[in-house]
Design a protein around this motif. Structure first.
Motif, PDB file in Angstrom:
ATOM      1  N   UNK A  38       0.890  -1.167   0.000  1.00 38.84           N
ATOM      2  CA  UNK A  38       0.000   0.000   0.000  1.00 38.84           C
ATOM      3  C   UNK A  38       0.919   1.206   0.000  1.00 38.84           C
ATOM      4  N   UNK A  39       0.925   1.947  -1.111  1.00 37.44           N
ATOM      5  CA  UNK A  39       1.782   3.127  -1.217  1.00 37.44           C
ATOM      6  C   UNK A  39       1.027   4.345  -0.710  1.00 37.44           C
ATOM      7  N   UNK A  40       1.657   5.073   0.207  1.00 39.51           N
ATOM      8  CA  UNK A  40       1.027   6.263   0.799  1.00 39.51           C
ATOM      9  C   UNK A  40       1.291   7.490  -0.062  1.00 39.51           C
ATOM     10  N   UNK A  52      -0.416  -4.039  -5.577  1.00 41.35           N
ATOM     11  CA  UNK A  52      -0.053  -2.678  -5.184  1.00 41.35           C
ATOM     12  C   UNK A  52      -1.283  -1.785  -5.242  1.00 41.35           C
ATOM     13  N   UNK A  53      -1.542  -1.082  -4.139  1.00 33.08           N
ATOM     14  CA  UNK A  53      -2.637  -0.114  -4.076  1.00 33.08           C
ATOM     15  C   UNK A  53      -2.037   1.232  -3.673  1.00 33.08           C
ATOM     16  N   UNK A  79      -8.319   0.246   1.246  1.00 34.37           N
ATOM     17  CA  UNK A  79      -7.183  -0.478   0.680  1.00 34.37           C
ATOM     18  C   UNK A  79      -6.884  -1.742   1.481  1.00 34.37           C
ATOM     19  N   UNK A  80      -6.873  -1.620   2.799  1.00 32.53           N
ATOM     20  CA  UNK A  80      -6.580  -2.780   3.656  1.00 32.53           C
ATOM     21  C   UNK A  80      -7.658  -3.847   3.499  1.00 32.53           C
ATOM     22  N   UNK A  81      -8.916  -3.416   3.408  1.00 34.07           N
ATOM     23  CA  UNK A  81     -10.029  -4.370   3.293  1.00 34.07           C
ATOM     24  C   UNK A  81      -9.965  -5.179   2.002  1.00 34.07           C
ATOM     25  N   UNK A  82      -9.356  -4.630   0.948  1.00 34.68           N
ATOM     26  CA  UNK A  82      -9.275  -5.323  -0.344  1.00 34.68           C
ATOM     27  C   UNK A  82      -8.182  -6.387  -0.387  1.00 34.68           C
ATOM     28  N   UNK A  83      -7.296  -6.355   0.580  1.00 39.06           N
ATOM     29  CA  UNK A  83      -6.160  -7.277   0.577  1.00 39.06           C
ATOM     30  C   UNK A  83      -6.525  -8.622   1.199  1.00 39.06           C
ATOM     31  N   UNK A  84      -5.801  -9.675   0.855  1.00 40.18           N
ATOM     32  CA  UNK A  84      -6.103 -11.001   1.418  1.00 40.18           C
ATOM     33  C   UNK A  84      -5.757 -11.091   2.899  1.00 40.18           C
ATOM     34  N   UNK A  85      -6.292 -12.095   3.571  1.00 38.03           N
ATOM     35  CA  UNK A  85      -5.938 -12.375   4.961  1.00 38.03           C
ATOM     36  C   UNK A  85      -4.670 -13.231   4.980  1.00 38.03           C
ATOM     37  N   UNK A 105      -8.097  -3.497  11.981  1.00 38.62           N
ATOM     38  CA  UNK A 105      -8.276  -4.263  10.754  1.00 38.62           C
ATOM     39  C   UNK A 105      -6.944  -4.853  10.278  1.00 38.62           C
ATOM     40  N   UNK A 106      -5.871  -4.069  10.409  1.00 37.52           N
ATOM     41  CA  UNK A 106      -4.560  -4.521   9.978  1.00 37.52           C
ATOM     42  C   UNK A 106      -4.098  -5.714  10.806  1.00 37.52           C
ATOM     43  N   UNK A 107      -4.375  -5.680  12.100  1.00 38.30           N
ATOM     44  CA  UNK A 107      -3.977  -6.783  12.973  1.00 38.30           C
ATOM     45  C   UNK A 107      -4.763  -8.062  12.667  1.00 38.30           C
ATOM     46  N   UNK A 108      -5.947  -7.896  12.113  1.00 39.71           N
ATOM     47  CA  UNK A 108      -6.727  -9.070  11.694  1.00 39.71           C
ATOM     48  C   UNK A 108      -6.171  -9.683  10.416  1.00 39.71           C
ATOM     49  N   UNK A 109      -5.510  -8.855   9.630  1.00 37.79           N
ATOM     50  CA  UNK A 109      -4.962  -9.318   8.354  1.00 37.79           C
ATOM     51  C   UNK A 109      -3.593  -9.975   8.504  1.00 37.79           C
ATOM     52  N   UNK A 110      -2.816  -9.547   9.512  1.00 33.00           N
ATOM     53  CA  UNK A 110      -1.427  -9.977   9.625  1.00 33.00           C
ATOM     54  C   UNK A 110      -1.135 -10.584  10.994  1.00 33.00           C
ATOM     55  N   UNK A 111      -0.283 -11.603  10.984  1.00 33.94           N
ATOM     56  CA  UNK A 111       0.091 -12.254  12.239  1.00 33.94           C
ATOM     57  C   UNK A 111       0.843 -11.293  13.150  1.00 33.94           C
ATOM     58  N   UNK A 112       1.683 -10.432  12.517  1.00 33.71           N
ATOM     59  CA  UNK A 112       2.432  -9.437  13.288  1.00 33.71           C
ATOM     60  C   UNK A 112       2.407  -8.105  12.560  1.00 33.71           C
ATOM     61  N   UNK A 113       2.397  -7.012  13.322  1.00 37.12           N
ATOM     62  CA  UNK A 113       2.465  -5.667  12.752  1.00 37.12           C
ATOM     63  C   UNK A 113       3.755  -5.010  13.248  1.00 37.12           C
TER      64      UNK A 113
END
Length: 389
Positions: A38-40, A52-53, A79-85, A105-113
């Motif tokens: 995800x590019x800011x 790439x979003x 953007x985060x919601x469109x990405x896979x888990x 939401x990000x923590x739900x998508x990734x094992x670690x942040x």
């Protein structure tokens, strides 16, 4: 722990146009990881990335600044919601306050942040921004710094953040290997690639900062040069690398140069590859770095590695590399630049093109990807070996 599992997927959140973000992605993609981004900010698609979003820039809103902020927050969540888990890790490069509402939401998508604190952002952050960033820090599993001094400053400022979250990991510098290759085929000043940049080989090449940002205080460097004795000033060719930065920066520098009636200077507007950046480092006699803040400038390390000198602000956290023997001349205030330049030139220091062996080894140990990738693996994948003491 095994870190070469080709089925692992990681997410990077950061500015795709940043040379550090690009290189970081390249390192992990090369090692078999699937990397999403995800590019800011607006950016061309990176070859090493799978998904790439791009977010932003946000156009002016009817509701002004608040409306723009709301739009960025919504775009980030979208953007985060469109990405896979199932990401092994999400790595945030540069702490963007608009990410705070999306942390759950990000923590739900990734094992670690993993939150990577960039020194330039950290020291320029306002009190209000610091408050908004707390949510990101609290939700991060690791908080990474590229410099022990910034980690120490952060820890004192944020005693509520657990110390065992804080890690040290430096960005690797591929330019170091390119400098070694170039130096292996050059035997003196006349062999160096001055022509490539259109620079004179009979002048002392002095770089004013290393990017197209006025945070490098080019105006103060120009003022210092104008204050030199004519005999010293005529020996110098001043170079402004503005390869990444806005056109307004180039214009502002040109205006200051005109006002100072400067004659010997070049403005380099190209964005250089690692190979070409190595050429620039090898022909640089002196780099001036007087930013208000910095963690551990890669351009500065590369200049020292290639054998050049650095004039730096005494307020920057460089004592460790100075103790290793780095050719760094400190100035207490920007007004001291003219005197520092004069002393270096009158002492014929610029004829010395070799770094000390200790400094070269120090930089390799600090910033070779062969070493630093282990620090990043440890911070990202939860190995305990790189935790702060």
């Amino acid at each position: 722990m095994a870190v070469h599992n080709h089925n692992k997927r990681i997410l990077i959140i950061g500015l795709a146009s940043s040379v550090f973000v690009k290189d970081f992605i390249s390192q992990y993609a090369h090692r078999g990881y699937t990397v999403d981004l995800i590019s800011t900010g607006k950016a061309d698609r990176l070859e090493a990335v799978d998904i790439q979003i791009n977010i932003g820039p946000v156009a002016n809103s009817l509701f002004g600044k608040i409306g723009r902020h709301i739009k960025i927050i919504r775009d980030t969540k979208s953007a985060i919601s469109k990405l896979p888990d199932g990401y092994e890790a999400a790595v945030i490069h540069g702490i963007n306050i608009f990410l705070a509402p999306s942390m759950k939401m990000l923590k739900q998508k990734a094992r670690r942040v993993v939150a990577v604190v960039w020194g330039s952002d950290y020291y320029r952050s306002t009190r209000a921004q610091d408050i908004l960033k707390i949510k990101i820090y609290r939700n991060a599993d690791s908080i990474v710094f590229t410099n022990p001094k910034t980690l120490e400053d952060f820890s004192k400022k944020n005693p509520h953040i657990l110390a065992d979250k804080l890690r040290i990991a430096r960005f690797g510098l591929p330019v170091l290997d390119e400098i070694d290759k170039l130096k292996a085929h050059t035997f003196g000043r006349t062999d160096l690639p001055y022509d490539f940049f259109g620079l004179p080989d009979d002048k002392i090449i002095v770089l004013a900062g290393y990017s197209g940002s006025l945070a490098h205080r080019q105006d103060l460097i120009i003022a210092a040069l104008a204050g030199l004795k004519p005999a010293i000033r005529n020996l110098i060719h001043l170079v402004f690398p503005v390869g990444y930065g806005s056109p307004e920066v180039k214009k502002a520098i040109e205006e200051k140069l005109t006002q100072a009636q400067a004659a010997n200077y070049s403005i380099l507007t190209d964005f250089y590859s690692f190979q070409d950046a190595a050429k620039l480092r090898c022909i640089t006699d002196i780099l001036i770095n007087i930013q208000s803040s910095d963690q551990f400038s890669g351009s500065m390390q590369e200049t020292l590695y290639a054998g050049g000198y650095v004039i730096a602000g005494a307020w920057l956290p460089y004592q460790e590399i100075i103790d290793a023997g780095a050719k760094i001349k400190l100035v207490e205030k920007p007004e001291g630049i003219a005197r520092a330049l004069t002393e270096l030139i009158e002492a014929h220091c610029c004829k010395e093109t070799k770094p000390t062996a200790g400094v070269k080894q120090y930089i390799k140990n600090a910033s070779s990807w062969n070493v630093t990738i282990k620090q990043w693996d440890s911070a990202i994948f939860a190995d305990s070996t790189s935790r702060a003491p």
